[in-house]
Design a protein around this motif. Sequence first.
Motif, PDB file in Angstrom:
ATOM      1  N   GLN A 125      -8.477  15.556  23.311  1.00  0.00           N
ATOM      2  CA  GLN A 125      -7.278  14.723  23.059  1.00  0.00           C
ATOM      3  C   GLN A 125      -5.919  15.446  23.428  1.00  0.00           C
ATOM      4  N   THR A 128      -0.647  12.944  20.567  1.00  0.00           N
ATOM      5  CA  THR A 128      -0.999  12.053  19.429  1.00  0.00           C
ATOM      6  C   THR A 128      -1.446  10.708  19.766  1.00  0.00           C
ATOM      7  N   GLU A 129      -2.181  10.203  18.872  1.00  0.00           N
ATOM      8  CA  GLU A 129      -2.944   8.634  18.959  1.00  0.00           C
ATOM      9  C   GLU A 129      -1.887   8.021  19.602  1.00  0.00           C
ATOM     10  N   GLU A 130      -0.728   8.132  18.986  1.00  0.00           N
ATOM     11  CA  GLU A 130       0.440   7.071  19.470  1.00  0.00           C
ATOM     12  C   GLU A 130       0.854   7.411  21.008  1.00  0.00           C
ATOM     13  N   GLU A 131       0.676   8.602  21.527  1.00  0.00           N
ATOM     14  CA  GLU A 131       1.155   9.008  22.717  1.00  0.00           C
ATOM     15  C   GLU A 131      -0.040   8.583  23.749  1.00  0.00           C
ATOM     16  N   THR A 132      -1.305   8.973  23.377  1.00  0.00           N
ATOM     17  CA  THR A 132      -2.421   8.730  24.321  1.00  0.00           C
ATOM     18  C   THR A 132      -3.274   7.629  24.208  1.00  0.00           C
ATOM     19  N   GLY A 133      -3.216   6.924  23.104  1.00  0.00           N
ATOM     20  CA  GLY A 133      -4.170   5.915  22.974  1.00  0.00           C
ATOM     21  C   GLY A 133      -5.418   6.296  22.289  1.00  0.00           C
ATOM     22  N   SER A 137      -6.630  14.162  16.488  1.00  0.00           N
ATOM     23  CA  SER A 137      -5.533  15.065  16.835  1.00  0.00           C
ATOM     24  C   SER A 137      -5.615  15.685  18.057  1.00  0.00           C
TER      25      SER A 137
END
Length: 249
Positions: A125, A128-133, A137
């Motif tokens: 990863q 963040t999830e918001e940045e990468t989808g 973490s």
Amino acid sequence: MREPRGLGELTEVEDPAWPLLEEELRTAKVPVEVPAADPARAAATLLQTQVTVRSYLGAFLFRTGGALVDDGWLRVYGSPAVHNDRRLPGLARVNGYPDEPDPDWRPAAGLVVAHDVLGGAFAIQGGTEEETGLPGSPGEMVYFAPDSLRWDAVGAGYGAWLSWMLAGGTEEFYEGLRWPGWRDEVPGLTGGEGLSLYPPLWSAEAHRDLAATSRAVVPLGQLLGLGRDTAAQLDGTDPGFLGDLPGAS
């Protein structure tokens, strides 16, 4: 932007990971084939990835041409090998690295570090999830599962994940996704080939009786492209980059 680190900064470190990793590769609980890396191309891969050999990822990239784990069920990418009889691509090829090291280049979401014979993809990863989808973490391993057509967080970083796979974790991780006699079918495949199942892994028919599926050898890139396209069609969500391999759409 910070100046990229030179090769000496990446390799001349205290407590390099290679001695421990080498021992884990040598004493793995599953069959492992580890081709030797070409030194010059290994250095180039390490420079572009910008990780030190104190990390498992850095040590693996600098010292190996990748690994075919559990008779080739899992393919973990290193640097291009000196002798590549099994045609295992390097990490740079899989992730579309630029021809020359570019300090401004980064993978769009996560760094793809391994594939399995079913068309599953493992990535680190990249934010963040918001940045990468992607779930999980930053720095956590995530897996695109061909039976669910979605990404899942593995719950471990690269080093812990690789140690687990070498210690026989493939049996637990792939529980329910292997059929009687799979070990007769997989070892003969190259690092660029996978198995296409029909009915497909994500179907109710395959879940009911995996052994009854028919299996065909196809380019691994074709499996990845099919998985991405099918996920987008069925769920309406593009899972994103799964790796760049010959045969991908």
